[in-house]
Design an enzyme around this catalytic site. Sequence first.
Site, PDB file in Angstrom:
ATOM      1  N   ASP A  12       1.146  -1.318   0.142  1.00 38.10           N
ATOM      2  CA  ASP A  12       0.050  -0.064   0.025  1.00 38.10           C
ATOM      3  C   ASP A  12       1.122   1.267   0.200  1.00 38.10           C
ATOM      4  OD1 ASP A  12      -2.243   1.697   0.376  1.00 38.10           O
ATOM      5  OD2 ASP A  12      -1.590   1.681   2.654  1.00 38.10           O
ATOM      6  N   ASP A  14      -0.256   5.108   0.947  1.00 39.25           N
ATOM      7  CA  ASP A  14      -0.303   6.205   1.773  1.00 39.25           C
ATOM      8  C   ASP A  14      -0.384   5.373   3.286  1.00 39.25           C
ATOM      9  OD1 ASP A  14      -0.868   8.450   0.262  1.00 39.25           O
ATOM     10  OD2 ASP A  14      -2.984   7.372  -0.491  1.00 39.25           O
ATOM     11  N   GLY A  49      -7.460   4.170   3.398  1.00 42.36           N
ATOM     12  CA  GLY A  49      -7.835   3.037   2.446  1.00 42.36           C
ATOM     13  C   GLY A  49      -8.783   3.317   1.441  1.00 42.36           C
ATOM     14  N   ARG A  52     -11.683   8.562  -2.738  1.00 44.25           N
ATOM     15  CA  ARG A  52     -11.842  10.028  -2.652  1.00 44.25           C
ATOM     16  C   ARG A  52     -13.372   9.988  -2.220  1.00 44.25           C
ATOM     17  NH1 ARG A  52      -9.712  13.327  -7.165  1.00 44.25           N
ATOM     18  NH2 ARG A  52      -7.892  12.168  -6.610  1.00 44.25           N
TER      19      ARG A  52
HETATM   20  C1  BG6 Z   1      -5.946   6.035  -0.180  1.00 43.69           C
HETATM   21  C2  BG6 Z   1      -5.828   6.865   1.316  1.00 43.69           C
HETATM   22  O1  BG6 Z   1      -4.670   5.513  -0.436  1.00 43.69           O
HETATM   23  O2  BG6 Z   1      -6.196   7.115  -1.071  1.00 43.69           O
HETATM   24  C3  BG6 Z   1      -7.186   7.488   1.475  1.00 43.69           C
HETATM   25  O3  BG6 Z   1      -5.505   5.960   2.413  1.00 43.69           O
HETATM   26  C4  BG6 Z   1      -7.567   8.325   0.183  1.00 43.69           C
HETATM   27  O4  BG6 Z   1      -7.205   8.312   2.625  1.00 43.69           O
HETATM   28  C5  BG6 Z   1      -7.351   7.487  -1.051  1.00 43.69           C
HETATM   29  O5  BG6 Z   1      -8.789   8.796   0.171  1.00 43.69           O
HETATM   30  C6  BG6 Z   1      -7.696   8.108  -2.501  1.00 43.69           C
HETATM   31  O6  BG6 Z   1      -6.734   9.154  -2.535  1.00 43.69           O
HETATM   32  P1  BG6 Z   1      -6.768  10.255  -3.735  1.00 43.69           P
HETATM   33  O7  BG6 Z   1      -5.368  10.562  -3.638  1.00 43.69           O
HETATM   34  O8  BG6 Z   1      -7.140   9.526  -4.990  1.00 43.69           O
HETATM   35  O9  BG6 Z   1      -7.783  11.370  -3.260  1.00 43.69           O
HETATM   36 MG    MG Z   2      -2.836   3.097   3.493  1.00 40.66          MG
END
Ligand code: BG6
Ligand code: MG
Length: 227
Positions: A12, A14, A49, A52
Amino acid sequence: MADKAIEAVVFDLDGVITDTAHFHFVAWKQLAGQLGIVIDEAFNEQLKGVSRMDSLELILREGGQQHDYTEAEKERMADEKNTHYCQLLTQLTPDDILPGISELIAAIKEEGIPIGLASVSKNAATVLQSLRLEGTFDYIADAARIQRSKPDPEIFLTACAGLGADPRRSIGIEDAAAGILAIKASGMFAVGVGPSLSGADYLVESTDQLHWNEIQASFSKHGCHQH
Ligand code: BG6
Ligand code: MG
């Protein structure tokens, strides 16, 4: 050397490679504040995880506003949050790679095991560039082409397929509850990172405790009594 060959390790992004969760939180908190919804760090755990738009839905529900906006309005809100998040991302540098991650990646690569990325973030490429990790992964699952967000196993299965690896002989590493569920549903061995996670096959409190020899040993032991 593990007695059951490991075919791939899928990370993963983030919360595992780097801590962008705080940036997501800051950007969501500001948007929520404009709507009169208060969210705190504890609530933010639920957003880890989660895609958006699903995150926005959870926030609106938290404020009892889940029926108050059109799809177009929700798209605009999500865009506004993303613009803010991308501004915050400009602060990210290779120094923000979490402790132990570079060493872990090096140890896996040294054994010739391919590594993949399974992030539902549409900003994954930007984050990798900021961390100077853009060429590091052998396969990056494209979040834009994933139909079902974690806890569905789709993104981990896509990453294994992209690496030509059998999920049952592969390892996933996650910091989010939804991510651990996704790894387990894919049939992979789940490594969890975080003080309050459960359900992982092997769990550490923080990334600096991710040691490849220990993960391998746990994978072998698990494999022996599972099969
Ligand atoms: C995940 C994060 O990796 O990505 C979430 O843990 C986030 O918090 C999700 O909402 C979507 O991310 P992005 O950058 O497409 O808004
Ligand atoms: Mg994560």
